[in-house]
Design an enzyme around this catalytic site. Structure first.
Site, mmCIF file in Angstrom:
data_model
loop_
_atom_site.group_PDB
_atom_site.id
_atom_site.type_symbol
_atom_site.label_atom_id
_atom_site.label_comp_id
_atom_site.label_asym_id
_atom_site.label_seq_id
_atom_site.Cartn_x
_atom_site.Cartn_y
_atom_site.Cartn_z
ATOM 1 C CD GLU A 136 -2.430 1.119 2.861
ATOM 2 O OE1 GLU A 136 -3.486 1.736 2.999
ATOM 3 O OE2 GLU A 136 -1.884 0.475 3.794
ATOM 4 C CE LYS A 172 -7.348 0.564 4.146
ATOM 5 N NZ LYS A 172 -6.279 1.385 4.783
ATOM 6 C CB CYS A 178 -3.781 -1.538 5.211
ATOM 7 S SG CYS A 178 -2.746 -1.082 6.632
#
Length: 271
Positions: A40, A113, A149
């Site tokens: 990321e 995301k 994440c």
């Protein structure tokens, strides 16, 4: 299939970060990998403005990543930032999207995301629009699912990817440092592999402190410990906090064996 995880430490300048992509993708290709995963925020490290560098998926930064992938003949997964959108679908100049770009032979897709990191004193939602849809893609007959994440704390995304055919889940991260955070990253990566009976490729930013860099504020800038986890939750390989690369050979038959012995996807109930 051979894959590589590139645990890099990115900085403020997107062009310099592209140099890291080029360098590590070259190492991955030389090592026989068909696919290389970057973390990321490969485009720019957290703790810097994101609005001024966000660009569309057909913009120059993504085009250069595609060019590297095409030149080397390898699939690249890398974190970038794309413009946010308003409810009407127009560009939102006050927010970006935290995007994973996937580019290479026969592949061109992206994932935004879904779960934003509003935790441990950091509010990603202040500057980032959330994605809404899981994304999978195929390389060499193997299906991969994508996550970023904070997504790793939400099992349903990983099982959904598995139900869409994923034998491998990729997690790209810039994990926040702090007491117990490395242990949480390790635990969650293992748990998501076992939840979904997939390989998990957990690729994070390296720890800036490992190369003598100081970080300020609460921005999540990485702790390292990228790892490859088996469908039973066993850690097959793991790096420490410093920049580096690891390789792994993934056999889809291992996933089939895990699902025959531990059919959690078939047995689970949806409420």
């Amino acid at each position: 299939m051979r894959v590589a995880l590139a645990q890099i430490i990115t900085g403020r300048e997107p062009d310099r970060n592209l140099d890291l992509v080029r360098e590590y993708a070259g190492q991955a290709k030389a090592g026989g990998a068909d696919l290389v995963v970057f973390p990321e925020a490969t485009m720019r490290a957290f703790g810097n403005s994101l609005l001024d560098i966000a660009e569309p998926l057909d913009g120059p930064w993504a085009a250069q990543v595609r060019g590297i992938a095409a030149e080397l003949g390898i699939v690249i997964v890398a974190g970038m930032f794309t413009p946010g959108t308003t409810a009407a679908g127009d560009r939102n100049d006050r927010k970006v999207r935290n995007t994973l770009l996937v580019a290479g032979p026969g592949v061109d897709t992206s994932y935004d995301k879904i779960h934003l990191y509003d935790a441990f004193g950091f509010a990603e939602s202040d500057t980032v629009d959330a994605g809404t849809e899981p994304v999978t893609f195929d390389v060499g007959g193997v299906t991969f699912g994508l996550a970023t994440c904070y997504d790793v704390r939400f099992p349903d995304l990983f099982t959904e990817n598995a139900e869409r055919g994923a034998a491998v889940n990729i997690v790209c991260a810039s994990w926040g440092a702090g007491p117990g955070k490395v242990e949480q990253w390790q635990l969650l990566s293992r748990a998501r592999a076992a939840d979904s009976t997939t390989f998990v490729l957990a690729c994070g930013q390296g720890n800036p402190a490992s190369v003598g860099l100081e970080t300020k504020g609460s921005a999540p800038t990485g702790v390292g410990h990228s790892a490859v986890v088996s469908p039973f939750g066993d850690v097959l390989q793991e790096l420490d906090g410093a920049p580096g690369m690891l390789f792994a050979d993934l056999d889809p038959a291992v996933v089939d064996d895990a699902r025959a012995k531990l059919p959690v996807l078939a047995n689970r109930h949806k409420f």
